[in-house]
Design an enzyme around this catalytic site. Structure first.
Site, PDB file in Angstrom:
ATOM      1  N   ALA A  20      82.483  60.191  44.266  1.00 60.61           N
ATOM      2  CA  ALA A  20      83.095  58.932  43.738  1.00 60.61           C
ATOM      3  C   ALA A  20      82.148  57.856  43.348  1.00 60.61           C
ATOM      4  O   ALA A  20      82.423  57.245  42.119  1.00 60.61           O
ATOM      5  CB  ALA A  20      83.682  58.141  44.924  1.00 60.61           C
ATOM      6  N   TYR A  21      80.792  58.145  43.620  1.00 59.81           N
ATOM      7  CA  TYR A  21      79.843  57.233  43.144  1.00 59.81           C
ATOM      8  C   TYR A  21      79.398  57.614  41.861  1.00 59.81           C
ATOM      9  O   TYR A  21      79.427  56.819  40.813  1.00 59.81           O
ATOM     10  CB  TYR A  21      78.438  57.213  44.197  1.00 59.81           C
ATOM     11  CG  TYR A  21      77.443  56.280  43.617  1.00 59.81           C
ATOM     12  CD1 TYR A  21      77.569  55.007  44.054  1.00 59.81           C
ATOM     13  CD2 TYR A  21      76.360  56.868  43.332  1.00 59.81           C
ATOM     14  CE1 TYR A  21      76.552  54.180  43.634  1.00 59.81           C
ATOM     15  CE2 TYR A  21      75.261  55.843  42.850  1.00 59.81           C
ATOM     16  CZ  TYR A  21      75.258  54.541  43.070  1.00 59.81           C
ATOM     17  OH  TYR A  21      74.378  54.049  42.884  1.00 59.81           O
ATOM     18  N   GLY A  22      78.977  58.970  41.561  1.00 69.08           N
ATOM     19  CA  GLY A  22      78.518  59.446  40.432  1.00 69.08           C
ATOM     20  C   GLY A  22      79.666  59.265  39.252  1.00 69.08           C
ATOM     21  O   GLY A  22      79.322  58.853  38.130  1.00 69.08           O
ATOM     22  N   LYS A  25      80.289  55.469  38.358  1.00 70.35           N
ATOM     23  CA  LYS A  25      79.224  55.132  37.536  1.00 70.35           C
ATOM     24  C   LYS A  25      79.014  55.535  35.978  1.00 70.35           C
ATOM     25  O   LYS A  25      78.882  55.138  35.020  1.00 70.35           O
ATOM     26  CB  LYS A  25      77.729  55.266  38.015  1.00 70.35           C
ATOM     27  CG  LYS A  25      77.340  54.706  39.325  1.00 70.35           C
ATOM     28  CD  LYS A  25      77.185  53.148  39.148  1.00 70.35           C
ATOM     29  CE  LYS A  25      76.652  52.577  40.558  1.00 70.35           C
ATOM     30  NZ  LYS A  25      76.707  51.016  40.224  1.00 70.35           N
ATOM     31  N   THR A  56      66.603  49.306  49.011  1.00 69.39           N
ATOM     32  CA  THR A  56      67.632  48.349  49.615  1.00 69.39           C
ATOM     33  C   THR A  56      68.344  49.098  50.729  1.00 69.39           C
ATOM     34  O   THR A  56      68.226  50.169  51.163  1.00 69.39           O
ATOM     35  CB  THR A  56      68.715  48.201  48.346  1.00 69.39           C
ATOM     36  OG1 THR A  56      69.407  49.307  48.006  1.00 69.39           O
ATOM     37  CG2 THR A  56      67.980  47.516  47.461  1.00 69.39           C
TER      38      THR A  56
HETATM   39  N1  NAP Z   1      69.298  51.020  45.708  1.00 73.10           N
HETATM   40  C1  NAP Z   1      69.209  52.184  44.818  1.00 73.10           C
HETATM   41  O1  NAP Z   1      68.294  53.047  44.943  1.00 73.10           O
HETATM   42  C2  NAP Z   1      70.118  52.271  43.458  1.00 73.10           C
HETATM   43  C3  NAP Z   1      69.903  53.266  42.533  1.00 73.10           C
HETATM   44  C4  NAP Z   1      70.734  53.249  41.610  1.00 73.10           C
HETATM   45  C5  NAP Z   1      71.564  52.395  41.374  1.00 73.10           C
HETATM   46  N2  NAP Z   1      71.677  51.272  42.293  1.00 73.10           N
HETATM   47  C6  NAP Z   1      72.938  50.351  42.064  1.00 73.10           C
HETATM   48  O2  NAP Z   1      72.358  48.940  42.228  1.00 73.10           O
HETATM   49  C7  NAP Z   1      73.368  48.141  42.693  1.00 73.10           C
HETATM   50  C8  NAP Z   1      72.911  47.340  43.786  1.00 73.10           C
HETATM   51  O3  NAP Z   1      72.893  48.481  44.983  1.00 73.10           O
HETATM   52  P1  NAP Z   1      71.878  48.141  46.285  1.00 73.10           P
HETATM   53  O4  NAP Z   1      70.942  49.426  46.490  1.00 73.10           O
HETATM   54  O5  NAP Z   1      71.502  46.814  46.063  1.00 73.10           O
HETATM   55  O6  NAP Z   1      73.012  48.248  47.307  1.00 73.10           O
HETATM   56  P2  NAP Z   1      73.073  47.555  48.746  1.00 73.10           P
HETATM   57  O7  NAP Z   1      71.815  47.345  49.316  1.00 73.10           O
HETATM   58  O8  NAP Z   1      74.320  48.136  49.276  1.00 73.10           O
HETATM   59  O9  NAP Z   1      73.783  46.128  48.176  1.00 73.10           O
HETATM   60  C9  NAP Z   1      75.094  45.971  47.736  1.00 73.10           C
HETATM   61  C10 NAP Z   1      75.416  44.597  47.641  1.00 73.10           C
HETATM   62  O10 NAP Z   1      76.768  44.476  46.954  1.00 73.10           O
HETATM   63  C11 NAP Z   1      77.354  43.418  47.674  1.00 73.10           C
HETATM   64  N3  NAP Z   1      78.841  44.078  47.933  1.00 73.10           N
HETATM   65  C12 NAP Z   1      79.179  45.078  48.081  1.00 73.10           C
HETATM   66  N4  NAP Z   1      80.712  45.049  47.944  1.00 73.10           N
HETATM   67  C13 NAP Z   1      80.939  43.876  47.662  1.00 73.10           C
HETATM   68  C14 NAP Z   1      82.131  43.475  47.024  1.00 73.10           C
HETATM   69  N5  NAP Z   1      83.382  44.115  47.458  1.00 73.10           N
HETATM   70  N6  NAP Z   1      82.142  42.261  46.671  1.00 73.10           N
HETATM   71  C15 NAP Z   1      80.926  41.588  46.495  1.00 73.10           C
HETATM   72  N7  NAP Z   1      79.867  41.903  46.764  1.00 73.10           N
HETATM   73  C16 NAP Z   1      79.944  43.062  47.213  1.00 73.10           C
HETATM   74  C17 NAP Z   1      76.836  43.750  49.081  1.00 73.10           C
HETATM   75  O11 NAP Z   1      76.983  42.599  49.913  1.00 73.10           O
HETATM   76  P3  NAP Z   1      77.006  42.222  51.244  1.00 73.10           P
HETATM   77  O12 NAP Z   1      75.342  42.338  51.702  1.00 73.10           O
HETATM   78  O13 NAP Z   1      77.303  40.794  51.674  1.00 73.10           O
HETATM   79  O14 NAP Z   1      77.859  43.536  51.878  1.00 73.10           O
HETATM   80  C18 NAP Z   1      75.645  43.756  48.676  1.00 73.10           C
HETATM   81  O15 NAP Z   1      74.961  42.463  48.398  1.00 73.10           O
HETATM   82  C19 NAP Z   1      74.791  48.968  42.787  1.00 73.10           C
HETATM   83  O16 NAP Z   1      75.357  48.876  41.649  1.00 73.10           O
HETATM   84  C20 NAP Z   1      74.126  50.335  43.047  1.00 73.10           C
HETATM   85  O17 NAP Z   1      74.937  51.355  42.667  1.00 73.10           O
HETATM   86  C21 NAP Z   1      71.033  51.428  43.411  1.00 73.10           C
END
Ligand code: NAP
Length: 97
Positions: A20-22, A25, A56
């Site tokens: 679902a994630y891939g 995206k 994160t």
């Molecule tokens: N971390 C990685 O290695 C990585 C790699 C590639 C891409 N990404 C992308 O980077 C982005 C951020 O990821 P992350 O690692 O920071 O993830 P994360 O630590 O899980 O944080 C996700 C954030 O999105 C918020 N959120 C989730 N569902 C939401 C909703 N329905 N409405 C509003 N806010 C919502 C969460 O809020 P709450 O904290 O309030 O729940 C949190 O602030 C994502 O798009 C992810 O796919 C991350």
């Protein structure tokens, strides 16, 4: 406009697991191309950015610090009007679709 994507959505390197994630995206990357083309005449740049593996809540320990992931997003959000549009980037460098 910056769509925070992931290399998980790259068709070129896509592997099994977290379907679902891939797939979501990959769809976001396609939306990036569609919107970039639609908004080109209005001078709005639309790009997809992979932050890289970032420590994160989702990324977990071992990834790069959050400021490094954010830097690539900020780069895309602060492009000059002459900057790229319809691209997929990490750390300001193009990624394969
Ligand atoms: N971390 C990685 O290695 C990585 C790699 C590639 C891409 N990404 C992308 O980077 C982005 C951020 O990821 P992350 O690692 O920071 O993830 P994360 O630590 O899980 O944080 C996700 C954030 O999105 C918020 N959120 C989730 N569902 C939401 C909703 N329905 N409405 C509003 N806010 C919502 C969460 O809020 P709450 O904290 O309030 O729940 C949190 O602030 C994502 O798009 C992810 O796919 C991350």
């Amino acid at each position: 406009m910056v769509n925070v994507s992931s290399e998980s959505g790259s068709l070129e390197s896509m592997s099994g697991g977290t379907p679902a994630y891939g797939i979501s995206k990959a769809a976001l990357n396609a939306l990036t191309r569609k919107l970039a083309d639609e908004l080109r005449t209005e001078g709005i740049l639309v790009n997809a950015v992979c932050p890289g593996w970032i420590a994160t809540d989702m990324g977990g320990p071992g990834g790069d610090p959050v400021d490094q992931g954010a830097a690539g997003v900020v780069w895309a959000a602060t492009l000059p009007d002459s900057g790229p549009t319809g691209g997929f980037f990490r750390k300001g460098e193009p990624l394969p679709w």
